[in-house]
Design a protein around this motif. Structure first.
Motif, PDB file in Angstrom:
ATOM      1  N   THR A   1      -6.393  -7.822 -13.930  1.00 29.89           N
ATOM      2  CA  THR A   1      -7.289  -6.684 -13.621  1.00 29.89           C
ATOM      3  C   THR A   1      -7.146  -5.486 -14.545  1.00 29.89           C
ATOM      4  OG1 THR A   1      -7.343  -7.417 -11.348  1.00 29.89           O
ATOM      5  CG2 THR A   1      -8.202  -5.266 -11.776  1.00 29.89           C
ATOM      6  N   PRO A   2      -6.211  -5.148 -15.277  1.00 27.67           N
ATOM      7  CA  PRO A   2      -4.850  -4.770 -14.950  1.00 27.67           C
ATOM      8  C   PRO A   2      -4.790  -3.344 -14.396  1.00 27.67           C
ATOM      9  CG  PRO A   2      -5.278  -4.591 -17.303  1.00 27.67           C
ATOM     10  CD  PRO A   2      -6.549  -4.947 -16.625  1.00 27.67           C
ATOM     11  N   LEU A   3      -4.550  -3.244 -13.137  1.00 27.15           N
ATOM     12  CA  LEU A   3      -4.340  -1.939 -12.510  1.00 27.15           C
ATOM     13  C   LEU A   3      -3.753  -2.176 -11.138  1.00 27.15           C
ATOM     14  CD1 LEU A   3      -6.719  -1.324 -10.127  1.00 27.15           C
ATOM     15  CD2 LEU A   3      -8.125  -1.379 -12.123  1.00 27.15           C
TER      16      LEU A   3
ATOM     17  N   ALA B   1       0.839  -1.197   0.000  1.00 28.88           N
ATOM     18  CA  ALA B   1       0.000   0.000   0.000  1.00 28.88           C
ATOM     19  C   ALA B   1       0.870   1.241   0.000  1.00 28.88           C
ATOM     20  CB  ALA B   1      -0.903  -0.005   1.222  1.00 28.88           C
ATOM     21  N   PHE B   2       1.914   1.193   0.827  1.00 28.44           N
ATOM     22  CA  PHE B   2       2.823   2.331   0.945  1.00 28.44           C
ATOM     23  C   PHE B   2       3.593   2.552  -0.358  1.00 28.44           C
ATOM     24  CE2 PHE B   2       7.274   3.490   1.958  1.00 28.44           C
ATOM     25  CZ  PHE B   2       7.058   4.804   2.320  1.00 28.44           C
TER      26      PHE B   2
ATOM     27  N   THR C   1      -1.439   4.451  -7.969  1.00 30.45           N
ATOM     28  CA  THR C   1      -2.875   4.192  -8.016  1.00 30.45           C
ATOM     29  C   THR C   1      -3.525   4.823  -9.236  1.00 30.45           C
ATOM     30  OG1 THR C   1      -3.084   5.942  -6.416  1.00 30.45           O
ATOM     31  CG2 THR C   1      -3.428   3.723  -5.605  1.00 30.45           C
ATOM     32  N   GLN C   2      -2.944   5.888  -9.773  1.00 30.46           N
ATOM     33  CA  GLN C   2      -3.558   6.531 -10.932  1.00 30.46           C
ATOM     34  C   GLN C   2      -2.859   6.152 -12.241  1.00 30.46           C
ATOM     35  OE1 GLN C   2      -6.166   8.868 -10.932  1.00 30.46           O
ATOM     36  NE2 GLN C   2      -6.464   9.024  -8.744  1.00 30.46           N
TER      37      GLN C   2
ATOM     38  N   VAL D   1      -4.483  -1.160  -7.249  1.00 31.19           N
ATOM     39  CA  VAL D   1      -5.124  -0.501  -6.118  1.00 31.19           C
ATOM     40  C   VAL D   1      -4.768  -1.290  -4.870  1.00 31.19           C
ATOM     41  CG1 VAL D   1      -7.133   0.859  -6.816  1.00 31.19           C
ATOM     42  CG2 VAL D   1      -7.233  -1.616  -6.925  1.00 31.19           C
ATOM     43  N   GLU D   2      -4.729  -0.570  -3.782  1.00 29.90           N
ATOM     44  CA  GLU D   2      -4.369  -1.173  -2.513  1.00 29.90           C
ATOM     45  C   GLU D   2      -5.236  -2.402  -2.209  1.00 29.90           C
ATOM     46  OE1 GLU D   2      -4.131   1.937   0.418  1.00 29.90           O
ATOM     47  OE2 GLU D   2      -4.152   0.407   1.978  1.00 29.90           O
ATOM     48  N   GLY D   3      -4.605  -3.451  -1.748  1.00 34.91           N
ATOM     49  CA  GLY D   3      -5.353  -4.628  -1.316  1.00 34.91           C
ATOM     50  C   GLY D   3      -6.039  -5.377  -2.443  1.00 34.91           C
ATOM     51  N   MET D   4      -5.536  -5.228  -3.673  1.00 38.80           N
ATOM     52  CA  MET D   4      -6.256  -5.755  -4.823  1.00 38.80           C
ATOM     53  C   MET D   4      -6.260  -7.283  -4.913  1.00 38.80           C
ATOM     54  SD  MET D   4      -3.738  -5.012  -7.978  1.00 38.80           S
ATOM     55  CE  MET D   4      -4.733  -6.042  -9.043  1.00 38.80           C
ATOM     56  N   VAL D   5      -5.357  -7.945  -4.211  1.00 34.87           N
ATOM     57  CA  VAL D   5      -5.347  -9.408  -4.277  1.00 34.87           C
ATOM     58  C   VAL D   5      -6.610  -9.976  -3.630  1.00 34.87           C
ATOM     59  CG1 VAL D   5      -4.100 -11.478  -3.554  1.00 34.87           C
ATOM     60  CG2 VAL D   5      -2.848  -9.524  -4.427  1.00 34.87           C
ATOM     61  N   ALA D   6      -7.129  -9.226  -2.665  1.00 31.57           N
ATOM     62  CA  ALA D   6      -8.455  -9.506  -2.091  1.00 31.57           C
ATOM     63  C   ALA D   6      -8.678 -10.958  -1.704  1.00 31.57           C
ATOM     64  CB  ALA D   6      -9.555  -9.023  -3.053  1.00 31.57           C
TER      65      ALA D   6
END
Lengths: 306, 391
Positions: free
Chosen positions: A210-212, A104-105, A111-112, A214-219
């Motif tokens: 996904t392809p992008l 995340a850090f 993220t954009q 974002v934090e925590g995307m592995v979910a």
């Protein structure tokens, strides 16, 4: 027909993410080490792969970066649990937490961001076949790599000397040690390879699936991969089938909604997990089968000469 | 945009007692990130600060990370706007990723301990913890987003996200070639169902042949699953997608497949420049500025609840793509103007549900109570609302 082809295509695609991570965890656990850090390693690999993909535009470099990131984290984990004999479960959890926070850090700036144009893959000739063409032959190359890897791994574990040594280390590290095999180094190697495969899985998510970023995307896919290895009783072909099954049930949930089938979506969301539990229950009925396949020393520390 | 069961849904995953523990510990570490601007300002002139009247301390609790690119991002942008507007009189601070559970109460108590006199809680799940804390701290004012309970020192604010969905629908109805739209739904609660319906009504206003397919993922944030849902909608023939989930994954998936989609909550142009037709955004700044001004001049009082839309500048539709033809843009501008001056009412009869029964008689206008209890699809939306629409 077309809908079915799409369903098959998406199932293989979804299964591939899980297959890489679960095969990695299988190698890992076959050596007797449990690494609960899959989720964290996948996340760090996802951002590493994505960042490299954004800057270089190359999918293959991105996969290499993902694998590298996963391997690096796994190596740290390996040194801690194999040489310092820290608790494998606690250390793995810590790795997972660290990976979640660190990715995340590290990913704040990404993220954009977006990757360059995504190439389309297809196998000339075969891709034009009805039904199976779009379902099987228009996939990203990594989908086929996952299948090849499964075959190679099955061969390695059951037909090669090195595979026998790996299994011996997982079954009885003391015996392997007595025979002169470097148990700790073999375990570290298995852990690092496991991490690299988790890394490829994470990178596949962020640059192909996904392809992008974002934090925590592995979910939670890392945890599912871990469960899959048990689900498949540590056998490669079953891991792959399990991954496709899980991917398939997930896709089926959305497919049925789309077809207007009147089943509560909350119920459908539950299906992949119910399927997993059911299979686990069925397998557990045969205790011998599990005992035969489960690495006997799994989760236990090894003290040479102790 | 409520967050009722984000966490409980995450916990559904069988093996996630571990994952849940991970999430809790992970959140614990991230608390109390003060803003960079506030300390810098107070460090600049300590002497002046001593003589000047004390600044009003304002705190924000966010459910997600500021970097989510959607919901929380929009709240934090509004906080920055608030600082810009009233920066000499106030001092703001944030706490990210506050779980919608007992932890939230502790965070609110910490905020009070640090001298905050105005506290914003930006998700539905903070309602109960906030009520509890509000009962003990009578001198602190509480603002809660998207809830329905208040107290003498706590009130509710929300935004009419369905107006954004309607405007997106206008564009979608004009851009679709297959006359099939797709929506990735998060959790089937009235707010989300209202957005799906409004999106469909918007599309029907320009193209009566429209039908909308809905796929629910039962989570607010799960990018891989959002991707899968978007893919399955496109497989089913939808060529313009909308989502009520939190990540840009749907837009990104449409980009990959050469279809169209929208940004939601925040401007998401950068995630899929080719697929992006426009973004339905929430601007919380006008409300944050108004509420803070009231707290500053002493006119703040609890209730009535605030529910702002296009009229108050809280909802907008921005970054419209060049691919949208001029006449369609004109229709959108007309709708926007209508929402602004009140001449366009989205929820006005005659309105028929997806089962063919009339839900609003001719010329009847839905009041807010009706709007907050919508559990049916309007005509044109395919399928049934999960969890059984009441007959």
């Amino acid at each position: 027909m077309e809908a079915l082809a799409h369903l098959l295509h998406d199932t293989l695609n979804a299964g591939t993410v899980l297959a890489f991570a679960a095969l990695g965890m299988l190698i890992n656990e076959r050596s007797g080490v449990v690494n609960l850090g899959a989720e964290g390693m996948m996340l760090v690999a996802a951002i590493a792969g994505f960042a490299v993909g954004v800057h270089t535009g190359s999918d293959w470099l991105a996969f290499a970066a993902g694998a590298g990131a996963g391997a690096l984290l796994a190596a740290i984990f390996g040194v801690l649990v194999i040489w310092l004999n820290t608790n494998q479960y606690a250390t793995g959890l810590a790795l997972s937490l660290f990976g979640t926070g660190f990715s995340a850090f590290a990913g704040i700036k990404y993220t954009q961001e977006k990757l360059s144009e995504r190439p389309h893959f297809e196998i000339p000739g075969l891709a034009d076949l009805p039904l199976v063409g779009p379902a099987l032959f228009k996939q990203h190359p990594m989908v086929y790599v996952a299948i090849a890897l499964t075959v190679a791994l099955a061969w390695f574990l059951y037909r090669s000397r090195a595979g026998l040594v790996l299994r011996a280390v997982g079954e009885s590290p003391e015996s392997a040690h007595a025979l002169g095999y470097p148990v700790r180094r073999i375990r570290l190697l298995a852990v690092v390879i496991g991490g690299a495969l988790c890394g490829i899985s994470g990178a596949y998510l962020s640059i192909v699936y996904t392809p992008l970023w974002v934090e925590g995307m592995v979910a939670g896919k890392g945890w599912i991969a871990l469960a899959l290895t048990t689900f498949a009783t540590w056998r490669p072909a079953r891991v792959l089938l399990g991954a496709y099954l899980f991917g398939g049930v997930t896709m089926l949930e959305l497919f049925l909604q789309n077809q207007g089938v009147e089943v509560a979506s909350q119920f459908l969301s539950m299906l992949p997990y119910v399927a997993t539990i059911l299979v686990l229950v069925l397998i557990s009925r045969n205790a011998t089968f599990i005992r035969v396949n489960m690495p006997a020393s799994i989760g236990k520390p090894f003290f040479p000469g102790g | 945009m409520t967050r009722i069961s984000k966490r409980s849904v995450i916990k559904l995953a069988g093996w996630s007692s571990l994952a849940a523990a991970a999430a809790l510990v992970g959140c614990g570490k991230k608390e109390e990130a003060p803003t960079a601007a506030a300390p810098a300002a107070s460090a600049a002139a300590p002497a002046a600060a001593a003589s000047a009247p004390a600044k009003l301390k304002v705190a924000f609790a966010y459910v997600g990370p500021v970097g989510d690119g959607g919901w929380t991002f929009a709240h934090d942008n509004a906080r920055k706007a608030l600082e810009k507007e009233l920066g000499d009189k106030i001092e703001t601070s944030i706490v990210e990723k506050v779980p919608e559970a007992a932890d939230a109460e502790r965070v609110f108590r910490d905020m009070i301990g640090q001298g905050n006199k105005l506290i914003f809680g930006t998700t539905f799940g903070y309602m109960e913890p906030m009520l509890k804390v509000a009962a003990d701290a009578k001198d602190v004012k509480f603002e809660h987003a998207t809830g329905y309970k208040g107290a003498d020192n706590m009130r509710t604010y929300d935004s009419r996200t369905y107006e954004g969905a309607y405007m997106a629908g206008v564009i979608a109805g004009g851009m679709t070639k297959t006359n099939t739209l797709g929506v990735v739904g998060s959790i089937p609660i009235p707010e989300v169902i209202r957005n799906i319906n409004s999106f469909t009504l918007g599309a029907q206003s320009v193209n009566p042949k429209i039908k909308t397919k809905v796929v629910w993922v039962n989570e607010w944030f799960n990018p891989p699953k959002e991707t899968e849902a978007a893919q399955s909608l496109m497989n089913g023939g939808a060529d313009v997608l909308m989502q009520n989930t939190d990540s840009p994954a749907v837009l990104q998936t449409a980009e990959k497949a050469g279809k169209y989609a929208f940004g939601w909550d925040s401007d998401m142009t950068s995630y899929g420049p080719k697929a992006h037709l426009g973004s339905a955004v929430i601007n919380w700044a006008p409300y944050y500025i108004k509420a803070t001004k009231e707290a500053l001049d002493g006119s703040w009082k609890a209730g009535p609840d605030t529910w702002w839309g296009v009229k108050e500048g809280a909802i907008d539709f921005v970054s419209i793509s060049d691919k949208v033809p001029a006449e369609l843009k004109e229709k959108l501008e007309k709708a926007k103007a209508g929402l602004k001056d009140g001449s366009l009412v989205i929820w006005k009869g005659p309105l028929v549900g997806s089962d063919g029964k009339e839900v609003l008689a001719k010329d009847a206008v839905a009041d807010d109570k009706f709007m907050k209890g919508i559990t049916f699809y309007v005509k044109g939306v395919e399928g049934k609302v999960p969890s059984g629409d009441k007959k």
